[in-house]
Design a protein around this motif. Sequence first.
Motif, PDB file in Angstrom:
ATOM      1  N   ILE A 135      21.824 -49.051 -63.297  1.00  0.00           N
ATOM      2  CA  ILE A 135      21.398 -49.452 -64.646  1.00  0.00           C
ATOM      3  C   ILE A 135      22.612 -49.649 -65.546  1.00  0.00           C
ATOM      4  O   ILE A 135      22.664 -50.583 -66.362  1.00  0.00           O
ATOM      5  CB  ILE A 135      20.436 -48.407 -65.237  1.00  0.00           C
ATOM      6  N   GLU A 261      14.556 -49.185 -64.180  1.00  0.00           N
ATOM      7  CA  GLU A 261      13.976 -48.103 -64.980  1.00  0.00           C
ATOM      8  C   GLU A 261      12.641 -47.645 -64.383  1.00  0.00           C
ATOM      9  O   GLU A 261      12.316 -46.453 -64.392  1.00  0.00           O
ATOM     10  CB  GLU A 261      13.762 -48.562 -66.426  1.00  0.00           C
ATOM     11  N   LYS A 337       6.450 -47.682 -67.567  1.00  0.00           N
ATOM     12  CA  LYS A 337       7.575 -48.459 -67.047  1.00  0.00           C
ATOM     13  C   LYS A 337       7.078 -49.601 -66.147  1.00  0.00           C
ATOM     14  O   LYS A 337       7.668 -50.687 -66.138  1.00  0.00           O
ATOM     15  CB  LYS A 337       8.516 -47.560 -66.259  1.00  0.00           C
TER      16      LYS A 337
END
Length: 433
Positions: A135, A261, A337
């Motif tokens: 990320i 995520e 998410k």
Amino acid sequence: MKKILTGILCSCMALPVSAQLSFSSVQDIWKYADAHNIQITAANAARQEAAIAARQAKGALLPTISANGNYIDNIRLQSTLIPAQLFDRSAPAGTFYEATFGKRYNYNAAASVQLDLVNTQNWFAIKTARLDKEIAALNIQKTKRDLYEQLANIYYSYLLADEAEQLSISNAGTMDTVFVSVQRKYNDGQLSEISMNNAAINREKAAKNLVAATQNKLLQLNNLQQLLNTRDSIVITEQSMVPYFPQPFTTDPDVTIAYEEMLKSKTQWQASKAAYAPALSAVYQYNRMITTDHFMQFGNSNDLPSQYWGLRLSVPVFSGNSRHYNVQKTKIDLELKQQQYQSASLQSQLTNQNVLISYNTAFKDLEKAKGILAMYRSNDTHATQLLNEGSISIDDRLKYYSDMITNQQEYLQSMSDYFIQSYRLQIRTINIY
């Protein structure tokens, strides 16, 4: 007009002297920003921290080794009461001998090793740290893309201001010529004061627009200096507007980040459920104690070593339902998410379609606007000739000029729309690393 240009030149010369950076395209600016912009520097630092955190998480799989030592000085040993009958059966019951055991000085050293054989939390922590690292790398791409958009906006604003400046220079020259002709006829009594004032007003407007366009160019250069984190003066050398030919769209970092995520949230949910699992560890310890009656004299000391190894099983039984609630929380976060990832994918696809449509529309509009402006310029040139020949009045001449000025604003708006859609399309089709 000469006074205006002289004033602008003096203002530029008053700026502090510094090194010079020259850019011929927006790609050159992007490349320079990669190495100098503080936002990208911060994103790179965050990626390095995430990489270190990933290595740190893997360290939990290695055995834990600890060593310690201590020194004790028993200044006064505590006495112990021993029943007298242990040594003398004839001694009355309830009588005791007072005895002292131990030595004054004690030296102790120990080493212990522990290795987790089964610990699911460590594995999920490693997976989470790896996702954080990915990320962080994607955030660099996102930071660059956002920065590229800001830089492109300023860069093309400069080109737009440069085009406006060129038009303003031409307009100011035209109005200077018209004003001289009108002033001559006014002095000869051929024109009214109203016509004279109209010519003067248009001349002042042309001069004002020229100053505004030039100052806007300087402002955009200053904005570039801020984003590029430099004090060096900037020179844009691109001379012509090069059309951008659309390329295939690249992966949207927003979508990839949303996917990562989601994976991270899934890992955290799995880790919360694994908190119910037992942990198994292998342990080993070695201990050595030396006792003596004299400080740092070991000739008459006692050496008492010991060691053991074993398996340690840790079974979580009850912790106030905190694990149960944590599972519920992570499950909700995972569902959110997943929805965010699906939304990001859809929005990215629609945005790509809109950007391509807008770019094609803006490109066609600009091509038409160029042709229309050329015709207005031709009309304005012919109007100047007709005015000099006396075939049209000054009011008619100023009307042609006013029509051209209005069209110039439409042309600049079309160019602005094209620039915006051009860099939006470029940013979504280039590979950002």
